[in-house]
Enzyme design. Structure first.
Site, mmCIF file in Angstrom:
data_model
loop_
_atom_site.group_PDB
_atom_site.id
_atom_site.type_symbol
_atom_site.label_atom_id
_atom_site.label_comp_id
_atom_site.label_asym_id
_atom_site.label_seq_id
_atom_site.Cartn_x
_atom_site.Cartn_y
_atom_site.Cartn_z
ATOM 1 N N LYS A 79 36.984 36.432 36.011
ATOM 2 C CA LYS A 79 36.663 36.127 37.412
ATOM 3 C C LYS A 79 35.155 36.228 37.618
ATOM 4 C CE LYS A 79 38.070 37.370 42.134
ATOM 5 N NZ LYS A 79 38.839 38.310 42.971
ATOM 6 N N SER A 154 42.011 36.240 46.170
ATOM 7 C CA SER A 154 40.806 35.545 45.790
ATOM 8 C C SER A 154 40.723 35.222 44.289
ATOM 9 C CB SER A 154 39.589 36.366 46.212
ATOM 10 O OG SER A 154 39.536 37.579 45.488
ATOM 11 N N SER A 178 44.258 40.508 45.942
ATOM 12 C CA SER A 178 43.596 39.361 45.298
ATOM 13 C C SER A 178 43.952 39.124 43.833
ATOM 14 C CB SER A 178 42.075 39.497 45.424
ATOM 15 O OG SER A 178 41.649 39.097 46.694
#
Lengths: 487, 95
Positions: A79, A154, A178
């Site tokens: 990420k 996210s 997330s």
């Protein structure tokens, strides 16, 4: 069959017998990304040159008969809010569009020590604020199961990349859901460890009292391997817990007889899609068939969690994001009149709408005259929510419910309405506020879209969470389903 | 709780954000809606409830004060939008 469908032990077996090389695994990852990512949009930056160099080095070591690390040769996606030395790290923000970190996050050092290969950096909602990946400053990520729908967020790029078979596993971060919510939307496994189990050093801070890094994988066994590699105390993160790390892989015994399960009625009531509820009830039947027992429990403060969370997380964010001032890194507005103008315009040009909205909310909640009414009140409610869990865990080993109230929604469907968007996190936010671990595992489909089962555990009891998830997975075929991404 | 455009301007100033007029109106509406929702918390009596800032039982974490090498200046300033002689360059602060 794709190489990434093989179990980790089978991949290592083939590497050991030289019927597969790390370079081949790495090329398989880049090939799949080339074939699919124009439709998925999971990646922001590829690490091709360095990944190939790393793969060759690992192949050479293998040829020389060296010991293999825990994640030897496995292609990993990271990420883009986890800093990677020499590899662009943007947090999906225009503000950091040119940022090249000079150091590695602790989890990156650990992945390198475990000999995983970093394939590239994954798309996300800007600064991890959002639940759909529509808040990426660069491009949205699409759900591999239906490219008209969001992958969640996210960590949407992380979930989509694993679901689309672009990487063997990914790292994400979870502040209010997330990791778990995108895992549910994309039909993969996502684990949020107990707050403090994994070092946050090098994770670009959103809400420091909630943020936690964790794995997204195709199955529970892989999640246990990745957690084993990244967990542990770090002197560079003073909030990382100094606890002994158990053997997570050995915990996967398949035995859940006698397991006591609490099912929160607040997670199964109003606002939960009937098909999602049905899948959860079916999963509970599977647990019953393995000798576990469940009953309804109440977590009475659940309905206050979203409000408390948005005040607390936004307040922490408004403070954390003050560092983006256009002086030391990131973008700077052209021709500023003075220093204040430089700060204001650099931030206004660099941040997207959701980030500005949360900075504004947090600044307001912390401002003179409102602190007690909003920030302190939310912290007190956080105490009540944590007590709900403490009380439930006196009677139950795990708490089980849905990960998200609905399957993935359509791109554009909720972007104009922040409050509706926030409600997608109703089942994950209380867990984050309590700081306890939770995993999302695939538990079937609703209208052809994946549904996630959330298994929540006691603080630092990832062993029980993983064991329960693994035993369930072993009795079902849901995690073996793949999105129909035709070439 | 309703937020006025003037309050939005005040908060934007505290947050070092320069907002367009459109953004000010939009945030006034959206923040009002979010804060109205947050008023839900007032249904709960929290008299005497300790606030939780952090879930771990951690107080101050101490370590030995051992000297370590710092980052080389060239690396520290490598990402700076403007740099001069190993320093971050900003507009003049003093007249």
């Amino acid at each position: 069959m794709s190489l990434f469908e093989l179990r980790l032990s089978e991949i290592h077996n083939r590497l050991h017998h030289k019927t597969l090389s790390v370079s081949e695994l790495t090329e398989a990852s880049f090939r799949r990304i080339r074939e699919t990512d124009d439709r998925i949009g999971a990646f922001l930056t590829l690490n091709e040159e360095e990944a190939r160099r790393q793969a060759k080095e690992l192949d050479d070591r293998l040829a020389a008969g060296a010991e293999r690390g825990l994640l030897f040769g496995l292609p990993a996606g990271i990420k883009d809010n986890i800093v990677t030395e020499g590899l662009r790290t943007t947090c999906a923000s225009r503000f950091l569009s040119n940022y090249n970190p000079i150091y590695d996050a602790t989890v990156m050092k650990k992945l390198k020590a475990a000999q995983a290969v970093t394939i590239g950096k994954l798309n996300m909602d800007e600064f991890a604020m959002g639940g759909s990946n529509e808040n990426s400053a660069f491009h949205p990520t699409r759900n591999p199961w239906d490219t008209e729908r969001v992958p969640g967020g996210s960590s949407g790029g992380s979930a989509a990349a694993v679901a689309a078979g672009q990487v063997y596993f990914a790292l994400g971060s979870d502040t209010g859901g997330s990791i778990r919510q995108p895992a549910a939307y994309c039909g993969v496994v996502g684990l949020k460890p107990t707050y403090g189990l994994v070092s946050r050093f090098g994770l670009v801070a959103f809400a420091s009292s909630l943020d936690q890094i964790g794995p997204l994988t195709k199955n529970v066994e892989d999640a246990a391997y990745v957690l084993q590699a990244i967990a542990g105390h770090d002197p560079l993160d003073s909030t990382s817990a100094d606890v002994d790390i158990p053997d997570y892989i050995a915990a996967l015994t398949g035995d859940v007889s006698g397991l006591r399960i609490g099912v929160p009625k607040e997670y199964m009531g109003e606002g939960i899609d009937p098909a999602v509820k049905e899948r959860v009830l079916e999963a509970l039947k599977v647990f019953e068939s393995m000798g576990a027992a469940w009953e309804e429990v109440s977590l009475p403060h659940t309905e206050y969690a979203v409000a408390a969370y948005y005040l607390l997380a936004s307040s922490e964010a408004s403070s954390n994001l003050a560092r983006f001032d256009g002086v030391r890194y990131g973008v700077r507005a052209a021709d500023p009149d003075n220093l204040l103008d430089l700060y204001r315009r650099s931030r206004s040009e660099g941040f997207g709408p959701e980030v500005k909205r949360r900075i504004m909310l947090g600044t307001y909640a912390l401002s003179s005259g409102y602190y007690d009414a909003y920030y302190k009140k939310a912290q007190q409610v956080r105490t009540l929510i944590k007590r709900d869990f403490d009380r439930a865990f006196e009677r139950y080993d795990v708490i089980i419910g849905p990960t998200a109230p609905t399957p993935a929604f359509r791109i554009g469907e909720q972007i104009g309405d922040p409050l509706t968007m926030y409600m997608n996190d109703i089942c994950t936010i209380p867990v984050s506020l309590a700081g306890v671990p939770a995993i999302s595992v695939p538990c079937g489909f609703a209208d052809g879209l994946p549904v996630g089962l959330q298994i929540i555990g006691k603080p630092f009891d990832e062993v029980t969470v993983l064991r329960a998830a693994h035993a369930y997975e072993g009795r079902t075929e849901h995690h073996k389903q793949r999105p129909p991404l035709t070439l | 709780m309703s937020i006025t455009v003037q309050e939005v301007e005040h908060v934007a100033d505290l947050a070092r954000l320069a907002l367009s007029d459109d953004e000010k109106w939009q945030f006034a509406g959206q923040l009002s809606a979010i804060l109205k929702y947050a008023e839900k918390l007032n249904e709960l009596d929290t008299e005497g409830v300790e606030p939780t800032s952090h879930v771990l039982p951690l107080a101050n974490v101490m370590r030995e004060d051992e000297p370590r090498p710092s980052w080389p200046i060239g690396q520290v300033t490598a990402n700076a939008p403007e740099e001069e002689d190993g320093q971050f360059r900003v507009p003049a602060v003093l007249e």
